[in-house]
Design an enzyme around this catalytic site. Structure first.
Site: not given
Ligand SMILES: [Zn+2]
Length: 225
Positions: A77, A91, A96, A118, A139, A151, A153
């Site tokens: 997460h 969001c 979630q 983010g 987004t 992205d 990440r």
């Molecule tokens: Zn969020």
């Protein structure tokens, strides 16, 4: 903790080590309660303070997995201050997180709380992106307009934490195919991708539709109420 059979294989991620292990009772705003064994680490690749929360009978889940049974349920997460803490409806992160806590507790497994606000661009940049979204960008376009990747990440710390607890096989609680692919590349076997529920609100409908269309998230918005 004894590492599983894969520990002597060459690892594609640097080894990390458990730093602290502490029991934390959790209670969510809707009253749902569970207990987490929270682990902190030394040696995570990006130096950030990521957490692993062991939920439910995670030791039993690891033992069943090592014996060839079902793998533990795991959700990586990504931190979302606005959604997780303040209940932002821009969001679906808060619902979630809440859903994941309950489902992982029932199955036995791990919630990886990744400090990747983010999609890795940081909190202020995320809020800057919200402002651009209010001006019409989606987004992903907003992240690009700010000079960031769509992205950013990196799942290396997630793979490192899983390796420390011996979870070399996981059932991944996520709708994001990029998370599964990212973990597989880092040596974590994803035996199954388990979809989360759809948490639709008037405020996040466009965000979810873009996520679905842009990155092949498994979201059936027609079923959501
Ligand atoms: Zn969020």
């Amino acid at each position: 903790m004894t590492l599983s059979l894969g520990a002597d294989l060459v690892s594609p991620v640097p080894a990390a080590a458990v730093r602290t292990r502490v029991t934390v009772p959790l209670r969510f705003p809707d009253g749902y309660a569970t207990t987490a064994e929270v682990l902190t680490f030394d040696g995570l690749a990006d130096g950030r303070e990521h957490l692993l929360l062991g939920l439910g009978d995670w030791r039993g889940a690891l033992a069943r997995s090592a014996a060839g049974g079902e793998a533990p349920l795991v959700r990586p997460h990504s931190e979302c201050l606005t959604g997780d803490v303040f209940g932002s409806e821009r969001c679906d992160c808060g619902p979630q997180l809440r859903e994941a806590a309950e489902r992982i507790t029932a199955a036995g497994g791990f919630l990886l709380y990744l400090r990747q606000e983010g999609r890795g661009i940081g909190l202020y940049a995320k809020l800057d992106a919200y402002a651009l979204q209010d001006a019409g960008l989606d987004t992903y376009q907003a992240n690009l307009a700010l000079g960031h990747g769509e992205d950013e990440r990196d799942y290396t710390p997630a793979a490192q934490m899983l390796q420390v607890v011996g979870a070399d096989r996981v059932r991944l609680l996520s709708n994001n195919p990029d998370k599964a692919a990212g973990l597989e590349l880092l040596g974590v076997e994803v035996t199954e991708q388990v979809p989360t529920g759809v948490h639709l609100s008037a405020a996040n409908a466009r965000y979810l539709a873009v996520k679905r269309d842009h990155t092949a998230h498994t979201l059936d918005l027609s079923l959501a109420g």
